[in-house]
Design a protein around this motif. Structure first.
Motif, PDB file in Angstrom:
ATOM      1  N   GLY A 619      64.531  57.271  72.804  1.00  0.00           N
ATOM      2  CA  GLY A 619      65.203  58.250  73.642  1.00  0.00           C
ATOM      3  C   GLY A 619      66.541  58.644  73.048  1.00  0.00           C
ATOM      4  O   GLY A 619      66.867  58.326  71.903  1.00  0.00           O
ATOM      5  N   GLU A 632      62.568  55.379  76.581  1.00  0.00           N
ATOM      6  CA  GLU A 632      61.126  55.249  76.436  1.00  0.00           C
ATOM      7  C   GLU A 632      60.813  53.853  75.912  1.00  0.00           C
ATOM      8  O   GLU A 632      61.366  53.414  74.900  1.00  0.00           O
ATOM      9  CB  GLU A 632      60.564  56.283  75.466  1.00  0.00           C
ATOM     10  CG  GLU A 632      59.044  56.170  75.323  1.00  0.00           C
ATOM     11  CD  GLU A 632      58.462  57.173  74.338  1.00  0.00           C
ATOM     12  OE1 GLU A 632      57.750  58.080  74.778  1.00  0.00           O
ATOM     13  OE2 GLU A 632      58.745  57.038  73.137  1.00  0.00           O
ATOM     14  N   LYS A 634      58.082  51.384  74.299  1.00  0.00           N
ATOM     15  CA  LYS A 634      56.869  51.450  73.492  1.00  0.00           C
ATOM     16  C   LYS A 634      56.441  50.027  73.150  1.00  0.00           C
ATOM     17  O   LYS A 634      57.183  49.278  72.516  1.00  0.00           O
ATOM     18  CB  LYS A 634      57.122  52.248  72.207  1.00  0.00           C
ATOM     19  CG  LYS A 634      55.937  52.268  71.248  1.00  0.00           C
ATOM     20  CD  LYS A 634      56.313  52.980  69.945  1.00  0.00           C
ATOM     21  CE  LYS A 634      55.175  52.945  68.923  1.00  0.00           C
ATOM     22  NZ  LYS A 634      55.574  53.570  67.638  1.00  0.00           N
ATOM     23  N   TYR A 698      53.055  53.548  76.151  1.00  0.00           N
ATOM     24  CA  TYR A 698      54.408  54.069  76.336  1.00  0.00           C
ATOM     25  C   TYR A 698      54.701  54.189  77.828  1.00  0.00           C
ATOM     26  O   TYR A 698      53.788  54.366  78.644  1.00  0.00           O
ATOM     27  CB  TYR A 698      54.555  55.463  75.714  1.00  0.00           C
ATOM     28  CG  TYR A 698      54.286  55.550  74.237  1.00  0.00           C
ATOM     29  CD1 TYR A 698      55.344  55.616  73.329  1.00  0.00           C
ATOM     30  CD2 TYR A 698      52.991  55.588  73.742  1.00  0.00           C
ATOM     31  CE1 TYR A 698      55.105  55.724  71.963  1.00  0.00           C
ATOM     32  CE2 TYR A 698      52.738  55.688  72.390  1.00  0.00           C
ATOM     33  CZ  TYR A 698      53.803  55.759  71.502  1.00  0.00           C
ATOM     34  OH  TYR A 698      53.552  55.863  70.154  1.00  0.00           O
ATOM     35  N   THR A 700      58.150  55.862  80.301  1.00  0.00           N
ATOM     36  CA  THR A 700      59.508  56.349  80.412  1.00  0.00           C
ATOM     37  C   THR A 700      60.166  55.709  81.630  1.00  0.00           C
ATOM     38  O   THR A 700      59.559  55.609  82.694  1.00  0.00           O
ATOM     39  CB  THR A 700      59.521  57.874  80.569  1.00  0.00           C
ATOM     40  OG1 THR A 700      58.900  58.462  79.422  1.00  0.00           O
ATOM     41  CG2 THR A 700      60.940  58.392  80.690  1.00  0.00           C
ATOM     42  N   LEU A 850      61.986  63.072  76.698  1.00  0.00           N
ATOM     43  CA  LEU A 850      61.040  62.350  77.537  1.00  0.00           C
ATOM     44  C   LEU A 850      60.902  63.015  78.897  1.00  0.00           C
ATOM     45  O   LEU A 850      59.792  63.195  79.412  1.00  0.00           O
ATOM     46  CB  LEU A 850      61.499  60.892  77.709  1.00  0.00           C
ATOM     47  CG  LEU A 850      61.718  60.085  76.434  1.00  0.00           C
ATOM     48  CD1 LEU A 850      62.300  58.714  76.759  1.00  0.00           C
ATOM     49  CD2 LEU A 850      60.412  59.928  75.681  1.00  0.00           C
TER      50      LEU A 850
END
Length: 917
Positions: A619, A632, A634, A698, A700, A850
């Protein structure tokens, strides 16, 4: 908390007194006693009158347990236990103390006894010496008994019904149900004709004569066991006393004290706690931290201690509680309660009246959406339970009653009519709005009142079974149960439905999940396997892992439908604001507060890191003042372990990821979302298998506002670290990501930032808008930002929240029926389009990438709701091409294409359903 449990029997201890071949028992109540043989009472007098040898034992009146250590023919020696102290006493030569001290210094007791037998033991009973002459003792607690060799350690630990020894104990299996747990006293009875051991077991005013091999000889009231001597002590020795455990209250002027006495019964903690009020305003809470000194006498009991812990540092360090002992069917007499300073210079003394056996009492108001039903009861005999468990029919109220908490229904269950004709799911924003509108007892203050809403399904997470959703304002006042999820898993009517209610109410009372206790302040103790081995209402059945016993099937086989001891301690004796609904925020006093431990401390001792996974944060790195901070997460496959199955939800709103934010002052706080759902305690957790073709998941996360308020309120540098717990309990720690919040560049920046940083605005950004009346000021601030600073890049976030909320229906409850506001697609399209347009011009202004991605997909959905499928398709196409033009990595482009395709499929499916209808 003392080593021995206090008993509500009419006598404190009972001891075999050798007298040649004659069987004799000495019953002691304080400093008085009664001596009997099989046929009659030999005498009742002061203990020193019945047994002059005890004259040199000054603590004889405080003992809670006594056992004969000597064998026939040996000099008489006894062990007495009071508080955490033992006295080894020799009755010969006029009586003398051989040794005295903490029980932990007696032989190997301090090192050999396991954790479950180091406090609140029910009974000590001397076992035959081992073959090598070593002393051995039986320790009874709950429904189990442990045999300890004083030289070699634990010999055996088993259910009481299996008997204390590995052989010669078949008769114990014949014990009546009430005598299979929580014994008060065990004394030797004369051996059988064949030499078999026989014992007298006592619980309250009832007794059992037991032949260890053949079973029960007699059971019933002590004076009905067929032994004349047991009917011979004075009447008050044979009277069943009313327990004084429970809640007491007293007033002195405008001061009020509520006292919780936790002294008798099964799973007692041996603690006294209480709350102080001036008028109706809470001022302080206390609980005892040292052992309680208990002195019983005829018709009275006196409890005192010199160890107190206070919430707000009140000056008193000593406590005295003096209560009358009354017959079980008699009304409670007034008790005397006093708090004293160390030098006795300042005291608070008052009389207290008995309120009832519950240590805390809560009103529960339940609303049920039409077509749904609230849980009624569950018979635990319907599935395999642990050996020794006493099956019974449980309700939510009875499950909490066993924990010492009274749940009182606030009237009848209210049915909420659904006249909209729609089967609508519920968002966090809608649930909170519904509570404030329909919870008749709701006030934005601390109070012993809770709202439960039984409805269909969560729109935030369809896998969610239950939800303590009230994470704003005066938190922890509401919870929701989602019946559709439980129907999907065939859980309606089974043990899990009960579990769901009790678990979510546990969160309302500020209990955290079993595996999160290391995040408490002060840090809590984790159970077996870092908490995943806890057999508790606060674990997840599917997360259970204790050796080779794993997952839901083994959890239900091992679970005794109870809280852990530490959880009971919190429920019964946690400081007032740490427990009361509407008090301190979720986690305070039981979970995450500031300052929290640094990120490295969140990795549990002994918890391995998973080499097969990597966790990274992405991000923006620079944010404007007041700009919502998004990251974000991951979680990716490294290839070391090949394909890896992981949780599908990896954000902080789920249960597996903790995000820690360290500000520019060095203060670390764990991010706590406004709402955190419970999905993992269902039959199955949503999982994803990471492969070479699909290497990552993923999510957010909006970190700007949570249950603790604003996390990035000041300009400066912040460090963010995340810790993820895998399905196997292994931890994956992200590299720390450093971000910066800029100082306002001009007056407009300052005003925009201030319009974005209020509590209500934070909630609206977390919920992406709400119609809730209590958030009106926040909505007004966002609208003011749009009207006065509409050309400012951060106005895009206000437009996003306003547009997202306008583009969906919003439902609440009013006047006993469901009320639904339909989507305002015109406003939604206008606001979302503006937010997206300004954000596309420069990736460093407006919405971050995002959030922009999510806004594109939300706008497409709104176009579809308005019936414009062509513009919906075009919006998704623009989403893909925009990020292609930005030159994002190929893997990210593939993910964006997948997201667009998923949104497109959902829109088409919905459009097809509407056409069919």
């Amino acid at each position: 908390m003392g080593f021995m449990r206090y008993k509500a029997t009419a006598f404190s201890w009972v001891l075999a007194v050798p007298a040649g071949s004659e069987w004799r028992l000495l019953f002691a109540e304080g400093n008085e006693g009664a001596l009997i043989n099989e046929q009659q009472r030999i005498g009742s007098d002061w203990l020193t009158g019945l047994a002059p040898q005890l004259f040199n034992f000054p603590n004889r009146g405080a003992a809670l347990s006594a056992l004969l250590l000597s064998r026939p023919g040996e000099p008489q020696q006894s062990l007495f236990v009071y508080g955490n102290t033992y006295t080894w006493y020799d009755w010969e030569q006029g009586g003398r103390v051989l040794s005295e001290g903490s029980w932990t210094t007696l032989a190997n007791w301090g090192t050999a006894l396991p954790a479950g037998y180091r406090s609140q033991v029910d009974v000590l009973f001397q076992a035959p010496h081992a073959a090598d002459g070593s002393r051995q003792t039986y320790f009874f607690k709950g429904n189990r008994v442990l045999t300890l060799n004083w030289s070699t350690g634990v010999v055996r630990e088993a259910l009481i019904t299996d008997g204390p020894d590995a052989s010669g104990c078949a008769g114990w299996a014949q014990l009546p149900e009430d005598f299979r747990s929580g014994l008060d006293h065990v004394a030797p009875y004369k051996p059988a004709a064949d030499g078999t051991r026989q014992s007298l077991l006592i619980k309250g005013a009832q007794g059992v004569l037991l032949n260890w091999k053949t079973g029960v000889l007699a059971s019933g009231a002590l004076d009905r066991l067929g032994v004349p001597g047991l009917a011979a002590p004075p009447q008050h020795y044979r009277t069943a006393h009313r327990p004084f455990t429970g809640r007491w209250t007293g007033t002195l002027g405008n001061q009020r004290v509520e006292v919780r006495v936790d002294m008798e019964g099964e799973r007692t903690l041996g603690v006294i706690s209480g709350d102080l009020f001036t008028g109706n305003t809470w001022t302080d809470s206390f609980r005892t931290t040292a052992e309680l000194s208990v002195v019983s006498g005829y018709g009275m009991v006196n409890v005192s201690t010199t160890g107190l812990s206070w919430a707000n540092n009140s000056p008193w360090t000593q406590l005295v509680f003096h209560a009358s002992r009354v017959a079980v069917n008699s009304p409670m007499a007034t008790a005397h309660f006093a708090l004293l300073t160390r030098d006795n210079s300042t005291t608070l003394q008052l009389s207290c009246s008995y309120v009832g056996p519950a240590l805390r009492s809560v009103e529960l108001e339940t609303d049920v959406l039409a077509g749904e039903t609230a849980f009624q009861s569950y018979d635990t005999s319907r599935h395999s339970t642990p050996r020794g468990y006493r099956n019974r029919v449980l309700t939510v109220a009875s499950a909490y009653a066993e924990a010492g908490i009274e749940l009182r229904n606030a009237g009848q269950v209210n049915a909420v009519a659904n006249t909209s004709g729609a089967d609508l799911m519920w968002s966090m924003a809608e649930l909170h709005a519904a509570m404030t509108a329909n919870f008749s007892l709701h006030r934005d203050v601390e109070q012993w009142r809770i709202w439960t809403f039984v409805t269909s399904r969560s729109s935030d997470n369809p896998n969610m079974a239950g939800f303590m959703f009230d994470g704003t304002g005066s938190q922890r006042q509401g919870m929701a149960v989602f019946n559709s999820n439980m129907r999907d898993q065939n859980n309606i009517g089974d043990a899990f439905e009960l579990f769901n209610y009790v678990h979510e109410l546990g969160h309302v009372f500020n209990l955290v999940h079993s595996w999160e206790k290391h995040l408490t302040a002060p840090p809590g103790r984790l159970g077996p396997n870092n908490g995943y081995g806890d057999l508790s209402w606060m674990n997840y059945p599917s997360y259970y892992a204790n050796g080779d016993r794993t997952a839901a099937q083994h959890f239900w086989q091992d679970f005794s439908f109870s809280f852990s001891d530490d959880e009971l301690r919190h429920l019964r004796h946690g400081f007032y604001r740490n427990v009361v609904p509407g008090g301190d925020g979720y986690g305070s006093g039981a979970a995450l507060v500031n300052p929290a431990q640094p990120p490295a401390a969140l990795v549990l001792p002994g918890a391995p890191e998973d080499p097969g996974l990597a966790l990274t944060l992405g991000g923006k790195l620079i944010f404007g003042y007041g700009e919502p901070v998004m990251v974000e997460l991951k979680l990716s496959r490294t290839g070391v372990r090949g394909d890896v199955t992981v949780a599908g939800n990896i954000g902080p709103q789920a249960e597996r990821t903790t995000v820690v934010i360290t500000d520019n002052y060095g203060r670390a706080r764990a991010f706590r979302p406004v709402a955190r759902g419970c999905s993992g305690h269902g039959a199955a957790e949503w999982t994803v298998t990471l492969t070479e073709a699909n290497p990552a998941v993923y999510e957010t996360a909006y970190l700007g506002y949570g249950s603790d308020g604003l996390y990035f309120a000041e300009p400066g540098t912040y460090r963010i670290t995340a810790v993820h717990t895998g399905l196997d309990g292994a931890r994956t720690v992200s590299p720390t990501r450093t971000i910066r919040v800029r100082t306002p560049l001009d007056r407009a920046d300052q005003e925009v930032g201030e319009l974005l940083t209020g509590d209500e605005q934070g909630i609206l950004l977390a919920f992406l808008g709400s119609d809730a009346p209590h958030l009106t000021s926040g909505n007004d601030a966002l609208q003011e930002l749009i009207e006065r600073h509409g050309d400012h890049p951060l106005a895009a976030y206000a437009r996003l929240a306003r547009g997202a909320n306008a583009g969906r229906h919003f439902q609440t409850i009013g006047d006993g029926r469901l009320q639904v506001r339909g989507p305002d697609t015109k406003t939604a399209v206008s606001q979302l389009t503006e937010a997206i347009t300004v954000s596309r011009t420069d990736q460093d202004t407006g919405l971050d990438n995002l959030t922009l991605n999510a806004a594109f997909r939300r706008l497409a959905t709104v176009h579809a709701k308005a019936g414009d499928l062509e513009r919906a398709e075009a919006t998704l196409d623009t989403l893909v091409t925009h990020f292609q033009d930005q030159g994002v990595p190929a893997a990210v482009q593939r993910r964006i294409q997948e997201q667009a395709d998923t949104a497109r499929a959902g829109i088409r499916e919905t459009a097809g359903e509407q056409q069919d209808s």
